[in-house]
Design an enzyme around this catalytic site. Structure first.
Site, PDB file in Angstrom:
ATOM      1  N   GLU A 106       0.860  -1.182   0.000  1.00 36.64           N
ATOM      2  CA  GLU A 106       0.000   0.000   0.000  1.00 36.64           C
ATOM      3  C   GLU A 106       0.895   1.230   0.000  1.00 36.64           C
ATOM      4  OE1 GLU A 106      -0.696  -2.209   2.703  1.00 36.64           O
ATOM      5  OE2 GLU A 106      -2.467  -3.144   1.819  1.00 36.64           O
ATOM      6  N   TYR A 118       7.835   2.244  -7.470  1.00 35.71           N
ATOM      7  CA  TYR A 118       7.263   0.897  -7.578  1.00 35.71           C
ATOM      8  C   TYR A 118       6.905   0.561  -9.029  1.00 35.71           C
ATOM      9  CZ  TYR A 118       6.834   1.422  -2.508  1.00 35.71           C
ATOM     10  OH  TYR A 118       7.102   1.627  -1.180  1.00 35.71           O
TER      11      TYR A 118
HETATM   12  C1  LIG Z   1      10.369   6.620  -1.766  1.00 39.84           C
HETATM   13  C2  LIG Z   1      11.859   6.580  -1.371  1.00 39.84           C
HETATM   14  C3  LIG Z   1      12.103   5.312  -0.550  1.00 39.84           C
HETATM   15  C4  LIG Z   1      12.717   6.556  -2.654  1.00 39.84           C
HETATM   16  O1  LIG Z   1      14.073   6.393  -2.267  1.00 39.84           O
HETATM   17  P1  LIG Z   1      15.293   6.758  -3.237  1.00 39.84           P
HETATM   18  O2  LIG Z   1      16.490   6.054  -2.731  1.00 39.84           O
HETATM   19  O3  LIG Z   1      15.374   8.233  -3.396  1.00 39.84           O
HETATM   20  O4  LIG Z   1      14.798   6.130  -4.626  1.00 39.84           O
HETATM   21  P2  LIG Z   1      15.707   5.855  -5.924  1.00 39.84           P
HETATM   22  O5  LIG Z   1      16.845   6.840  -5.965  1.00 39.84           O
HETATM   23  O6  LIG Z   1      16.011   4.419  -6.001  1.00 39.84           O
HETATM   24  O7  LIG Z   1      14.675   6.278  -7.064  1.00 39.84           O
HETATM   25  C5  LIG Z   1      14.007   5.292  -7.758  1.00 39.84           C
HETATM   26  C6  LIG Z   1      12.834   5.862  -8.541  1.00 39.84           C
HETATM   27  O8  LIG Z   1      11.920   6.547  -7.703  1.00 39.84           O
HETATM   28  C7  LIG Z   1      11.310   7.596  -8.438  1.00 39.84           C
HETATM   29  N1  LIG Z   1      11.693   8.843  -7.807  1.00 39.84           N
HETATM   30  C8  LIG Z   1      12.704   9.062  -6.935  1.00 39.84           C
HETATM   31  N2  LIG Z   1      12.683  10.363  -6.527  1.00 39.84           N
HETATM   32  C9  LIG Z   1      11.654  10.951  -7.179  1.00 39.84           C
HETATM   33  C10 LIG Z   1      11.088  12.276  -7.171  1.00 39.84           C
HETATM   34  N3  LIG Z   1      11.617  13.244  -6.404  1.00 39.84           N
HETATM   35  N4  LIG Z   1       9.997  12.524  -7.926  1.00 39.84           N
HETATM   36  C11 LIG Z   1       9.443  11.551  -8.693  1.00 39.84           C
HETATM   37  N5  LIG Z   1       9.923  10.271  -8.744  1.00 39.84           N
HETATM   38  C12 LIG Z   1      11.015   9.989  -7.997  1.00 39.84           C
HETATM   39  C13 LIG Z   1      11.854   7.518  -9.841  1.00 39.84           C
HETATM   40  O9  LIG Z   1      11.030   6.661 -10.590  1.00 39.84           O
HETATM   41  C14 LIG Z   1      13.200   6.873  -9.599  1.00 39.84           C
HETATM   42  O10 LIG Z   1      13.670   6.184 -10.717  1.00 39.84           O
HETATM   43  P3  LIG Z   1      14.763   6.879 -11.697  1.00 39.84           P
HETATM   44  O11 LIG Z   1      15.899   7.310 -10.819  1.00 39.84           O
HETATM   45  O12 LIG Z   1      15.104   5.783 -12.640  1.00 39.84           O
HETATM   46  O13 LIG Z   1      14.019   8.041 -12.301  1.00 39.84           O
HETATM   47  C15 LIG Z   1      12.258   7.844  -0.549  1.00 39.84           C
HETATM   48  O14 LIG Z   1      11.828   8.995  -1.249  1.00 39.84           O
HETATM   49  C16 LIG Z   1      11.672   7.875   0.848  1.00 39.84           C
HETATM   50  O15 LIG Z   1      12.249   7.320   1.792  1.00 39.84           O
HETATM   51  N6  LIG Z   1      10.527   8.531   1.012  1.00 39.84           N
HETATM   52  C17 LIG Z   1       9.878   8.645   2.353  1.00 39.84           C
HETATM   53  C18 LIG Z   1       9.334   7.319   2.824  1.00 39.84           C
HETATM   54  C19 LIG Z   1       8.320   6.768   1.852  1.00 39.84           C
HETATM   55  O16 LIG Z   1       7.478   7.490   1.315  1.00 39.84           O
HETATM   56  N7  LIG Z   1       8.394   5.447   1.641  1.00 39.84           N
HETATM   57  C20 LIG Z   1       7.453   4.727   0.805  1.00 39.84           C
HETATM   58  C21 LIG Z   1       6.321   4.244   1.638  1.00 39.84           C
HETATM   59  S1  LIG Z   1       5.138   3.303   0.691  1.00 39.84           S
END
Ligand SMILES: CC(C)(COP(=O)(O)OP(=O)(O)OC[C@H]1O[C@@H](n2cnc3c(N)ncnc32)[C@H](O)[C@@H]1OP(=O)(O)O)[C@@H](O)C(=O)NCCC(=O)NCCS
Length: 148
Positions: A106, A118
């Site tokens: 979710e 995702y």
């Molecule tokens: C969601 C989260 C885990 C992503 O972590 P991250 O290490 O920055 O992610 P990645 O660098 O591996 O990015 C992977 C993909 O996410 C998406 N993404 C990452 N940052 C983004 C942004 N600012 N806006 C839109 N898409 C984004 C892109 O699809 C990206 O792929 P790409 O680099 O090929 O374009 C991080 O933002 C986070 O911890 N957020 C707060 C907690 C949370 O919301 N967790 C999810 C709960 S369901």
């Protein structure tokens, strides 16, 4: 960029994981929740470590042929470097090596960053859970991925 190590979470890591929780979520999980998860035979938790510091983590429950992702989080200053992607890639690999056929999770409807993440790994939306989240109250999008 320093080398990022993806490894299993241990009880000694929980202190750092709680700090990540506080920085990433409005309702962070408690120490007791993580202690319970590490004792749960259905749960699997991994963390991302850089320079001996934990900078992200991810968890899932494996029940029969289904995997439910419980959480993914990366510290704000370490984001957009592919760390969550490394964690998810490892989890998908673990699922592929077991009897898992589907993965589900979710996510907050407004969390486009996580939804994009995702989708990149083949998850697709299959519906909503109304008012699933608190602080703020919000619907959850339910996402699925088939494992082949
Ligand atoms: C969601 C989260 C885990 C992503 O972590 P991250 O290490 O920055 O992610 P990645 O660098 O591996 O990015 C992977 C993909 O996410 C998406 N993404 C990452 N940052 C983004 C942004 N600012 N806006 C839109 N898409 C984004 C892109 O699809 C990206 O792929 P790409 O680099 O090929 O374009 C991080 O933002 C986070 O911890 N957020 C707060 C907690 C949370 O919301 N967790 C999810 C709960 S369901």
């Amino acid at each position: 960029m320093e080398r990022v190590l993806i490894r299993n979470m241990k009880s000694d890591d929980i202190g750092q994981i709680i700090e990540i929780e506080k920085k990433c979520f409005s309702l962070p999980w408690s120490r007791e929740s993580f202690e319970g998860e590490l004792k749960n035979e259905h749960a699997y938790y991994e963390c991302a470590e850089e320079n001996k510091n934990i900078v992200g983590y991810m968890g899932m429950w494996k029940i029969l042929d289904e995997c439910h992702i419980t959480n993914v989080a990366v510290l704000p200053e370490y984001r957009n470097r592919g760390i969550a992607s490394m964690l998810i890639d490892k989890m998908i690999g673990v699922c592929k090596c077991s009897e898992i056929k589907n993965m589900t999770l979710e996510v907050r409807e407004s969390n486009t960053t996580a939804i994009n993440l995702y989708k990149k790994f083949g998850f697709f939306s299959v519906g909503k859970r109304p008012n699933y989240y608190q602080l703020p109250l919000e619907d959850a999008i339910i996402m699925w991925k088939n494992i082949y």
